[in-house]
Write an enzyme that holds these catalytic residues in place. Structure first.
Site, PDB file in Angstrom:
ATOM      1  N   ASP A   1      35.188  37.720  13.658  1.00 56.17           N
ATOM      2  CA  ASP A   1      36.663  38.281  13.395  1.00 56.17           C
ATOM      3  C   ASP A   1      36.793  39.193  12.307  1.00 56.17           C
ATOM      4  O   ASP A   1      36.151  38.895  11.037  1.00 56.17           O
ATOM      5  CB  ASP A   1      37.605  37.025  13.299  1.00 56.17           C
ATOM      6  CG  ASP A   1      39.239  37.401  13.636  1.00 56.17           C
ATOM      7  OD1 ASP A   1      39.619  38.324  12.906  1.00 56.17           O
ATOM      8  OD2 ASP A   1      39.548  36.849  14.354  1.00 56.17           O
TER       9      ASP A   1
ATOM     10  N   LEU B   1      39.521  39.896  10.647  1.00 54.46           N
ATOM     11  CA  LEU B   1      40.742  39.516  10.100  1.00 54.46           C
ATOM     12  C   LEU B   1      41.924  40.376   9.980  1.00 54.46           C
ATOM     13  O   LEU B   1      42.683  40.447   8.977  1.00 54.46           O
ATOM     14  CB  LEU B   1      40.240  39.090   8.545  1.00 54.46           C
ATOM     15  CG  LEU B   1      39.456  37.744   8.543  1.00 54.46           C
ATOM     16  CD1 LEU B   1      39.385  37.331   7.076  1.00 54.46           C
ATOM     17  CD2 LEU B   1      40.013  36.561   9.474  1.00 54.46           C
TER      18      LEU B   1
ATOM     19  N   SER C   1      45.265  38.677  30.365  1.00 57.31           N
ATOM     20  CA  SER C   1      46.706  38.615  30.276  1.00 57.31           C
ATOM     21  C   SER C   1      47.386  38.865  31.677  1.00 57.31           C
ATOM     22  O   SER C   1      47.113  39.649  32.301  1.00 57.31           O
ATOM     23  CB  SER C   1      47.351  39.493  29.269  1.00 57.31           C
ATOM     24  OG  SER C   1      48.526  39.431  29.201  1.00 57.31           O
TER      25      SER C   1
ATOM     26  N   TYR D   1      49.781  48.339  25.951  1.00 59.88           N
ATOM     27  CA  TYR D   1      49.029  46.689  25.559  1.00 59.88           C
ATOM     28  C   TYR D   1      48.551  46.349  26.910  1.00 59.88           C
ATOM     29  O   TYR D   1      47.187  46.001  26.773  1.00 59.88           O
ATOM     30  CB  TYR D   1      49.708  45.847  24.818  1.00 59.88           C
ATOM     31  CG  TYR D   1      49.309  44.591  25.099  1.00 59.88           C
ATOM     32  CD1 TYR D   1      48.269  43.965  24.261  1.00 59.88           C
ATOM     33  CD2 TYR D   1      49.853  43.368  25.892  1.00 59.88           C
ATOM     34  CE1 TYR D   1      47.555  42.835  24.304  1.00 59.88           C
ATOM     35  CE2 TYR D   1      49.147  42.158  25.998  1.00 59.88           C
ATOM     36  CZ  TYR D   1      48.200  41.705  25.203  1.00 59.88           C
ATOM     37  OH  TYR D   1      47.548  40.447  25.306  1.00 59.88           O
TER      38      TYR D   1
ATOM     39  N   LYS E   1      44.440  45.797  28.540  1.00 54.02           N
ATOM     40  CA  LYS E   1      43.867  44.418  28.834  1.00 54.02           C
ATOM     41  C   LYS E   1      43.217  44.643  30.225  1.00 54.02           C
ATOM     42  O   LYS E   1      42.479  44.270  30.695  1.00 54.02           O
ATOM     43  CB  LYS E   1      45.064  43.261  29.097  1.00 54.02           C
ATOM     44  CG  LYS E   1      45.494  43.130  27.673  1.00 54.02           C
ATOM     45  CD  LYS E   1      44.546  42.625  26.596  1.00 54.02           C
ATOM     46  CE  LYS E   1      43.793  41.349  26.794  1.00 54.02           C
ATOM     47  NZ  LYS E   1      43.011  41.035  25.543  1.00 54.02           N
TER      48      LYS E   1
ATOM     49  N   ASN F   1      52.103  32.395  29.360  1.00 60.25           N
ATOM     50  CA  ASN F   1      52.960  32.462  27.982  1.00 60.25           C
ATOM     51  C   ASN F   1      52.394  31.246  26.973  1.00 60.25           C
ATOM     52  O   ASN F   1      53.024  30.139  27.321  1.00 60.25           O
ATOM     53  CB  ASN F   1      54.199  32.454  28.129  1.00 60.25           C
ATOM     54  CG  ASN F   1      54.553  33.743  29.194  1.00 60.25           C
ATOM     55  OD1 ASN F   1      54.553  33.578  30.512  1.00 60.25           O
ATOM     56  ND2 ASN F   1      54.836  34.671  28.550  1.00 60.25           N
TER      57      ASN F   1
ATOM     58  N   ARG G   1      58.986  32.989  32.984  1.00 61.39           N
ATOM     59  CA  ARG G   1      57.782  32.940  32.269  1.00 61.39           C
ATOM     60  C   ARG G   1      57.220  31.563  32.894  1.00 61.39           C
ATOM     61  O   ARG G   1      57.797  30.720  33.288  1.00 61.39           O
ATOM     62  CB  ARG G   1      58.074  32.824  30.929  1.00 61.39           C
ATOM     63  CG  ARG G   1      58.871  34.050  30.371  1.00 61.39           C
ATOM     64  CD  ARG G   1      58.010  35.355  30.214  1.00 61.39           C
ATOM     65  NE  ARG G   1      58.946  36.416  29.785  1.00 61.39           N
ATOM     66  CZ  ARG G   1      59.660  37.321  30.420  1.00 61.39           C
ATOM     67  NH1 ARG G   1      59.679  37.344  31.740  1.00 61.39           N
ATOM     68  NH2 ARG G   1      60.279  38.322  29.651  1.00 61.39           N
TER      69      ARG G   1
ATOM     70  N   ASP H   1      60.382  45.208  28.795  1.00 60.29           N
ATOM     71  CA  ASP H   1      60.656  43.945  29.425  1.00 60.29           C
ATOM     72  C   ASP H   1      60.770  43.899  31.163  1.00 60.29           C
ATOM     73  O   ASP H   1      61.084  44.938  31.813  1.00 60.29           O
ATOM     74  CB  ASP H   1      62.056  43.377  29.089  1.00 60.29           C
ATOM     75  CG  ASP H   1      62.019  42.881  27.571  1.00 60.29           C
ATOM     76  OD1 ASP H   1      60.888  42.800  27.099  1.00 60.29           O
ATOM     77  OD2 ASP H   1      63.102  42.485  26.931  1.00 60.29           O
TER      78      ASP H   1
HETATM   79  N1  LIG Z   1      49.291  35.192  22.472  1.00 63.00           N
HETATM   80  C1  LIG Z   1      49.603  35.694  23.893  1.00 63.00           C
HETATM   81  O1  LIG Z   1      50.684  35.410  24.287  1.00 63.00           O
HETATM   82  C2  LIG Z   1      48.640  36.076  24.925  1.00 63.00           C
HETATM   83  C3  LIG Z   1      48.812  36.131  26.386  1.00 63.00           C
HETATM   84  C4  LIG Z   1      47.908  36.545  27.082  1.00 63.00           C
HETATM   85  C5  LIG Z   1      46.869  36.973  26.612  1.00 63.00           C
HETATM   86  N2  LIG Z   1      46.479  36.899  25.220  1.00 63.00           N
HETATM   87  C6  LIG Z   1      45.208  37.531  24.974  1.00 63.00           C
HETATM   88  O2  LIG Z   1      44.550  36.328  23.972  1.00 63.00           O
HETATM   89  C7  LIG Z   1      43.677  37.036  22.961  1.00 63.00           C
HETATM   90  C8  LIG Z   1      44.190  36.246  21.627  1.00 63.00           C
HETATM   91  O3  LIG Z   1      45.525  36.478  21.384  1.00 63.00           O
HETATM   92  P1  LIG Z   1      46.126  35.875  20.074  1.00 63.00           P
HETATM   93  O4  LIG Z   1      47.424  35.356  20.604  1.00 63.00           O
HETATM   94  O5  LIG Z   1      45.044  34.609  19.697  1.00 63.00           O
HETATM   95  O6  LIG Z   1      46.117  37.005  19.157  1.00 63.00           O
HETATM   96  P2  LIG Z   1      45.802  36.831  17.581  1.00 63.00           P
HETATM   97  O7  LIG Z   1      46.362  38.249  17.039  1.00 63.00           O
HETATM   98  O8  LIG Z   1      46.346  35.790  16.856  1.00 63.00           O
HETATM   99  O9  LIG Z   1      44.103  36.857  17.486  1.00 63.00           O
HETATM  100  C9  LIG Z   1      43.532  38.074  17.754  1.00 63.00           C
HETATM  101  C10 LIG Z   1      42.307  38.018  16.696  1.00 63.00           C
HETATM  102  O10 LIG Z   1      41.334  39.091  16.944  1.00 63.00           O
HETATM  103  C11 LIG Z   1      41.153  39.867  15.770  1.00 63.00           C
HETATM  104  N3  LIG Z   1      40.637  41.062  15.978  1.00 63.00           N
HETATM  105  C12 LIG Z   1      41.582  42.126  16.432  1.00 63.00           C
HETATM  106  N4  LIG Z   1      40.852  43.177  16.598  1.00 63.00           N
HETATM  107  C13 LIG Z   1      39.533  43.247  16.169  1.00 63.00           C
HETATM  108  C14 LIG Z   1      38.315  43.791  16.101  1.00 63.00           C
HETATM  109  N5  LIG Z   1      38.316  45.173  16.359  1.00 63.00           N
HETATM  110  N6  LIG Z   1      37.122  43.147  15.504  1.00 63.00           N
HETATM  111  C15 LIG Z   1      37.107  41.850  14.977  1.00 63.00           C
HETATM  112  N7  LIG Z   1      38.396  41.031  15.149  1.00 63.00           N
HETATM  113  C16 LIG Z   1      39.381  41.589  15.662  1.00 63.00           C
HETATM  114  C17 LIG Z   1      42.285  39.496  14.774  1.00 63.00           C
HETATM  115  O11 LIG Z   1      41.915  39.563  13.484  1.00 63.00           O
HETATM  116  C18 LIG Z   1      42.890  38.139  15.262  1.00 63.00           C
HETATM  117  O12 LIG Z   1      42.094  37.101  14.390  1.00 63.00           O
HETATM  118  C19 LIG Z   1      44.166  38.611  23.099  1.00 63.00           C
HETATM  119  O13 LIG Z   1      43.039  39.157  23.695  1.00 63.00           O
HETATM  120  C20 LIG Z   1      45.244  38.809  23.830  1.00 63.00           C
HETATM  121  O14 LIG Z   1      45.233  39.888  24.544  1.00 63.00           O
HETATM  122  C21 LIG Z   1      47.362  36.580  24.247  1.00 63.00           C
END
Ligand SMILES: NC(=O)c1ccc[n+]([C@@H]2O[C@H](COP(=O)([O-])OP(=O)(O)OC[C@H]3O[C@@H](n4cnc5c(N)ncnc54)[C@H](O)[C@@H]3O)[C@@H](O)[C@H]2O)c1
Length: 336
Positions: free
Chosen positions: A31, A33, A117, A141, A145, A170, A221, A293
């Site tokens: 990560d 960060l 997603s 966004y 995906k 969600n 949702r 939305d």
């Molecule tokens: N949270 C939601 O509602 C949701 C819903 C559907 C899909 N998702 C997918 O789930 C995944 C995780 O989502 P989340 O909610 O945990 O998000 P989050 O922002 O908490 O986690 C994403 C992580 O990716 C890291 N990151 C981003 N770009 C990076 C890079 N270039 N190199 C290394 N690290 C990188 C960030 O530092 C972060 O720790 C994502 O791919 C998101 O599209 C999330």
């Protein structure tokens, strides 16, 4: 067994890491960060590294040649930011995922589970979507995906990789043992805002969009506990080849699986459940929908049942109370 988690310092990746550990496996966290939290990587094998950093990934596999599969969670995920800065989103999510997949392939790690997603689906009559429902990603966004899925699918067909795209609905709640939870200071999603109102960080809850063609006019949702999500990931990662066998080893080496509860809950119903859990009404008002939305959707989760032997088991009330508990503990862990 060892599993690489990109984005393992984020909300979902860190929860999957905890669930893997609870099942006797070793998560390896990669990560940058950029949005994730170092606190979620403590006591874990962690590489602070960008997903597109080839040398960084080579070091990970040099140190851990026995990684069995990769979960690709890393992404930028804030819809309004993606509208304001599409270059950043296409670059960070699409271009860098291409590099990651290519480098994983060169390093011989050809099993990839991808965090996709449900935002890529079109709105359908009745709101329930199967994996073959029409796609219509409605924001930059969501389009990233969708494009990441297309890239992974094409790479699987061409380069001997295999991919499982898990389409999340969600996510709500937190790790039930409170090792991690939602880390953004000002959450943009509904439950995060409800928690902020209940705990005094926001004056009132603004219900955006009350004229959708749903049973009560608010958006619909599929709220799924993040711990349920994590269990599905464990199966996808640890039984990767079996999942493909159950699917009949499709040519092209690519599977799509919805991860949702199979039940639609409207935003008004979520607010009512929230007020029941906390035992009091919260201040709220109604407003127009925000740009981008949609009325919403919920999952048909039959494929997850068939291929992963998985179904969601935690209630929406459990998700709400875990989110509230995490909201109270968060400042001790993250200091905000
Ligand atoms: N949270 C939601 O509602 C949701 C819903 C559907 C899909 N998702 C997918 O789930 C995944 C995780 O989502 P989340 O909610 O945990 O998000 P989050 O922002 O908490 O986690 C994403 C992580 O990716 C890291 N990151 C981003 N770009 C990076 C890079 N270039 N190199 C290394 N690290 C990188 C960030 O530092 C972060 O720790 C994502 O791919 C998101 O599209 C999330």
């Amino acid at each position: 067994m060892k599993y690489l988690i990109t984005g393992g310092a984020g909300y979902i990746g860190s929860t999957v890491a905890s669930a893997l550990e609870d099942n006797g496996h070793t998560p390896i966290i990669l990560d940058s960060l950029v949005t994730g939290r170092v606190e979620f990587t403590r006591q874990r094998i962690f590489y602070q590294c960008d997903i597109a950093d080839r040398a960084g990934l080579e070091k990970v596999f040099h140190d851990h040649p026995d990684i069995q599969a990769t979960l690709h969670c890393a992404a930028r995920i804030v819809v309004p930011d993606s509208v304001a800065s599409p270059y950043d989103y296409y670059h960070e999510n699409v271009c860098k995922s291409m590099e990651l997949f290519r480098n994983l392939n060169h390093l011989g790690c050809n099993r990839v589970v991808f965090s996709s997603s449900a935002s890529i689906y079109d709105v359908v009559p009745g709101f329930m979507v199967t994996e073959s429902a029409p796609l219509k990603p409605g924001s930059p966004y969501a389009r990233t995906k969708y494009m990441m899925e297309m890239v992974l699918q094409d790479f699987c067909a061409a380069y001997g990789m295999r991919g499982i795209a898990l389409r999340y609905f969600n996510p709500i709640g937190a790790d039930p043992r409170m090792r991690s939870g939602i880390h953004v200071e000002q959450p943009s999603h509904v439950l995060g805002k409800l928690v902020d109102v209940a705990q005094g960080r926001l004056p009132q809850f603004v219900l955006t969009g009350t004229h959708w063609p749903t049973r009560d006019g608010s958006g619909i949702r599929d709220y799924i506990h993040v711990w349920d999500l994590a269990q599905a990931h464990i199966t996808a990662l640890t039984q990767f080849d079996t999942v493909f066998e159950r699917a009949g080893n499709p040519e092209g080496g690519y599977l799509v699986i919805n991860l949702g509860t199979g039940h639609g809950v409207t935003v008004k119903e979520l607010v009512a459940a929230f007020e029941k859990v906390i035992g009091r009404p919260i201040p709220k008002c109604e407003a127009e929908p925000r740009p981008g939305d949609v009325a919403g959707s919920f999952a048909n989760a039959d494929t997850a049942g068939r291929l992963l032997g998985w179904e969601a088991s935690l209630s929406i009330e459990q998700g709400i109370s875990d989110a509230l508990k995490w909201g109270e503990l968060r400042s001790n862990i993250l200091h905000y």
